[in-house]
Enzyme design. Sequence first.
Site, mmCIF file in Angstrom:
data_model
loop_
_atom_site.group_PDB
_atom_site.id
_atom_site.type_symbol
_atom_site.label_atom_id
_atom_site.label_comp_id
_atom_site.label_asym_id
_atom_site.label_seq_id
_atom_site.Cartn_x
_atom_site.Cartn_y
_atom_site.Cartn_z
ATOM 1 C CG ASN A 42 -0.333 -0.137 2.534
ATOM 2 O OD1 ASN A 42 0.715 -0.744 2.666
ATOM 3 N ND2 ASN A 42 -0.962 0.412 3.558
ATOM 4 C CB ILE A 43 1.741 3.699 -2.244
ATOM 5 C CG1 ILE A 43 2.646 2.503 -2.588
ATOM 6 C CG2 ILE A 43 2.509 5.024 -2.344
ATOM 7 C CD1 ILE A 43 3.024 2.403 -4.061
ATOM 8 C CD GLU A 44 -1.543 4.794 4.559
ATOM 9 O OE1 GLU A 44 -1.073 5.658 5.335
ATOM 10 O OE2 GLU A 44 -2.254 3.837 4.941
ATOM 11 C CD GLU A 55 -5.290 -6.007 -1.429
ATOM 12 O OE1 GLU A 55 -4.684 -4.921 -1.306
ATOM 13 O OE2 GLU A 55 -6.190 -6.366 -0.662
ATOM 14 C CB CYS A 90 -10.683 -2.912 0.254
ATOM 15 S SG CYS A 90 -10.100 -2.227 -1.304
ATOM 16 C CB CYS A 93 -8.502 -4.820 -3.937
ATOM 17 S SG CYS A 93 -7.380 -3.457 -3.573
#
Length: 137
Positions: A42-44, A55, A90, A93
């Site tokens: 994940n990249i916030e 994903e 989620c 995804c």
Amino acid sequence: MKPEQLVDLAIEAMGHAYSPYSGYSVGAALLCEDGTVYQGCNIENATFTPTICAERTAFFKAIYDGKRSFKAIAVCGGKDGKITGAFPPCGVCRQVMREFCKDDFMIYMIGADKSYEAHTLAEILPFSFSAAEHMAE
Ligand code: THU
């Protein structure tokens, strides 16, 4: 490739997460039909909305490289780099999986002890909308 190997690659990918806002790290390892594996994290973002899940990072890397057939994905997540429990992808995804994968695509949700729950895409996204089924002539 055995599910356990895919699990290890997802756990390794978790270490690449950029998640300063949630403190929640997620890792994914996507197995293509040809045996290639794509890892994602994940990249916030400070404005939150552009955040991308692990994903989708894995899927989009693979799609960019021309891959179109997929067998399975392993996913894990947790706070402070520690896996908390079986990780359910989620809804967004799941819909991206639907775009490129068939009903029997496998999702391995990794638990704290490296065990995993295995489910098909049909199980985790029933009554889904897919271009192949609903937009065909
Ligand atoms: N996240 C994922 O990477 N995958 C999911 O399927 C659900 C959530 C990430 C997004 C965000 O960086 C953090 O987990 C908390 O929601």
